[in-house]
Design an enzyme around this catalytic site. Structure first.
Site, PDB file in Angstrom:
ATOM      1  N   GLU A  46      -8.063 -11.735  -0.810  1.00 12.20           N
ATOM      2  CA  GLU A  46      -6.769 -11.076  -1.057  1.00 12.20           C
ATOM      3  C   GLU A  46      -5.768 -12.049  -1.687  1.00 12.20           C
ATOM      4  O   GLU A  46      -5.009 -11.678  -2.565  1.00 12.20           O
ATOM      5  CB  GLU A  46      -6.191 -10.513   0.255  1.00 12.20           C
ATOM      6  CG  GLU A  46      -6.920  -9.294   0.770  1.00 12.20           C
ATOM      7  CD  GLU A  46      -6.876  -8.125  -0.195  1.00 12.20           C
ATOM      8  OE1 GLU A  46      -5.837  -7.923  -0.847  1.00 12.20           O
ATOM      9  OE2 GLU A  46      -7.895  -7.427  -0.322  1.00 12.20           O
ATOM     10  N   CYS A 208      -6.160   9.987 -16.535  1.00 15.23           N
ATOM     11  CA  CYS A 208      -5.819  11.042 -15.578  1.00 15.23           C
ATOM     12  C   CYS A 208      -6.953  12.052 -15.403  1.00 15.23           C
ATOM     13  O   CYS A 208      -7.142  12.593 -14.311  1.00 15.23           O
ATOM     14  CB  CYS A 208      -4.549  11.757 -16.020  1.00 15.23           C
ATOM     15  SG  CYS A 208      -3.118  10.663 -16.066  1.00 15.23           S
ATOM     16  N   CYS A 211      -9.145  11.140 -12.579  1.00 15.71           N
ATOM     17  CA  CYS A 211      -8.448  10.734 -11.347  1.00 15.71           C
ATOM     18  C   CYS A 211      -8.649  11.760 -10.229  1.00 15.71           C
ATOM     19  O   CYS A 211      -8.482  12.965 -10.449  1.00 15.71           O
ATOM     20  CB  CYS A 211      -6.964  10.582 -11.663  1.00 15.71           C
ATOM     21  SG  CYS A 211      -6.004  10.132 -10.213  1.00 15.71           S
ATOM     22  N   CYS A 217      -0.620  15.297  -8.902  1.00 11.25           N
ATOM     23  CA  CYS A 217       0.160  14.182  -9.452  1.00 11.25           C
ATOM     24  C   CYS A 217       1.372  14.675 -10.245  1.00 11.25           C
ATOM     25  O   CYS A 217       1.234  15.361 -11.261  1.00 11.25           O
ATOM     26  CB  CYS A 217      -0.722  13.318 -10.347  1.00 11.25           C
ATOM     27  SG  CYS A 217       0.192  11.949 -11.062  1.00 11.25           S
TER      28      CYS A 217
END
Ligand code: SF4
Length: 349
Positions: A46, A208, A211, A217
Site C-alpha cells: 500500500e 463506462c 463499468c 452513475c
C-alpha cells in the site's frame, strides 16, 4: 452551485454487490501482494502503491521483501540500506516513514501491526485511507478507503460536485464512502474499488460501457465523467535549475549526503550548485559538460546540468562533506533515479 444528486440511498443496495461481483470476475487477482493477508506485506504494498503505478511497484516489491523479509528486519536495518532498496521509486519521504513505522511497530507494538484502522492511522506514514485498506484486507474491518482513484469513482457515481479542496466537502465524501460499505466481503469490495479506479474509471476516457455501476452513475447519465472530481486547488508548478559536480577518481565517484529535509532527503547525490559560476568557484579545474537532465517532481520541474571532472594521481579532497564510492558499490547506496541513470551511462551501477 452544488448539484449533488440525492442518490446515495437509491445507489446503496446495488453499488457494493456490483463492485464485489465485478472484482471477482474482472478485477486483479495475481498481484504478488494479493497472495498474502500478512499486514507487513499489505502495508508495504500500500505504501509503495501511493503515487506509483503497479507496473513500477512490481519490480521493487519482491526485491524489498527479499532484503527485509519481516517488520523486524526492516526496523533494524540502517537508513542507508532502506533508502538504497527504495532508490528509484521516488517520493522518498515514504521510505523514511516506512522505516520509522517499522521501528514503532517493533518498539511499541511488539512487532505486530495494530488490528484496527484507527490504531493503524496513528503510525508514521499511514493515512486514513491506507489504514482502512490494511484493516479491510488483513482483518476484514468495515472501513472506507478514499484514495485518489476511489475519490474519482465515487464523485462520478454520486455526481458529487462539491469542491474537495475544502475539508468539509472531503469529510462529506468520506461519509458517503462509509455509507456505501457492504456488510461483508470487505476484501473484494476494497480491491474492487481500487481496480475500478485504476482500470475502468480512469481520469481520462473512462470506459463506462465496461463499468459494473454504469446503471447508477450520475456522471455517466450527465455525459460528463471527466468533470469529476472537482478540486479547485491546483498545484502551481515551478522550475528549478542546478549544476552537479561529478568528480571521478580511480573508478570512484564523490557523493554527498542530501540535506535531512526536502527533496531526496536521506539519499546521496553529487554536490549541487545554484549556478555554473558557483560550481567553478568551488572547483576551478577543467570540466566536461554532460547533456542536461530534465526531472519532473510533484511541485516543480528540475533542470540539472552535470559537469564531470576525471581526476588522476593522489586522492583529492573535494570541498564539503562526502566520500568516495566505488562505481561497483553504488547498488548499495540510495541514489536519486536520474543520478543512478547518469552514473550507469558510464558503466553498470
Ligand atoms: Fe466511472 Fe463511467 Fe463507471 Fe461512472 S460509469 S463510475 S464514470 S467508469
Amino acid at each position: 452551485m452544488s448539484r449533488r444528486l440525492p442518490c446515495t440511498a437509491a445507489l446503496r443496495p446495488h453499488f457494493a454487490p456490483a463492485v464485489i461481483a465485478w472484482q471477482r470476475t474482472h478485477g486483479r487477482h495475481d498481484l504478488p501482494w494479493q497472495r498474502s493477508r500478512e499486514p507487513y506485506h499489505v502495508w508495504l504494498s500500500e505504501i509503495m502503491l501511493q503515487q506509483t503505478q503497479v507496473s513500477t511497484v512490481l519490480a521493487y516489491y519482491e526485491r524489498f521483501l527479499q532484503r527485509f523479509p519481516d517488520v523486524r528486519a526492516l526496523a533494524r536495518a540502517g537508513s542507508d540500506e532502506v533508502m538504497a532498496a527504495w532508490s528509484g521509486l521516488g517520493y522518498y519521504s515514504r521510505a523514511r516513514n516506512l522505516h520509522r513505522c517499522a521501528q514503532v511497530v517493533v518498539d511499541e507494538h511488539g512487532g505486530q501491526f495494530p488490528r484496527t484502522a484507527q490504531a493503524l492511522a496513528e503510525l508514521p506514514g499511514i493515512g486514513r485511507s491506507t489504514a482502512a485498506a490494511i484493516a479491510a484486507f488483513c482483518f476484514g474491518e468495515r472501513a472506507a478507503i478514499l484514495d485518489g482513484n476511489v475519490k474519482r469513482v465515487l464523485t462520478r457515481v454520486l455526481g458529487f460536485d462539491e469542491d474537495l479542496a475544502q475539508a468539509r466537502h472531503e469529510r462529506a465524501l468520506w461519509e458517503e464512502a462509509t455509507s456505501l460499505l457492504p456488510e461483508q466481503d470487505m476484501t473484494a469490495y476494497t480491491q474492487g474499488l481500487m481496480d475500478l479506479g485504476a482500470t475502468v474509471c480512469t481520469a481520462r476516457s473512462p470506459r463506462c460501457s465496461h463499468c459494473p455501476v454504469q446503471a447508477w452513475c450520475a456522471a455517466r447519465a450527465e455525459g460528463r465523467p471527466e468533470a469529476y472530481p472537482v478540486h479547485t486547488r491546483k498545484l502551481r508548478r515551478s522550475r528549478r535549475e542546478h549544476w552537479w559536480l561529478w568528480l571521478e577518481h580511480e573508478g570512484r565517484v564523490w557523493l554527498q549526503p542530501r540535506p535531512a529535509h526536502g527533496v531526496w532527503a536521506g539519499l546521496h547525490s553529487l554536490p549541487e550548485y545554484d549556478s555554473e559560476a558557483a560550481l567553478q568557484a568551488d572547483w576551478p579545474g577543467p570540466l566536461i559538460p554532460w547533456p542536461s537532465i530534465s526531472h519532473a517532481l510533484t511541485h516543480f520541474d528540475w533542470l540539472l546540468h552535470p559537469r564531470q571532472c576525471v581526476l588522476h594521481g593522489p586522492e583529492p579532497r573535494p570541498p564539503g562533506p562526502g566520500q568516495w564510492v566505488a562505481y561497483e558499490a553504488l547498488a548499495d547506496w540510495g541514489l536519486p533515479a536520474p543520478l543512478r541513470k547518469l552514473l550507469a551511462s558510464r558503466g553498470p551501477v
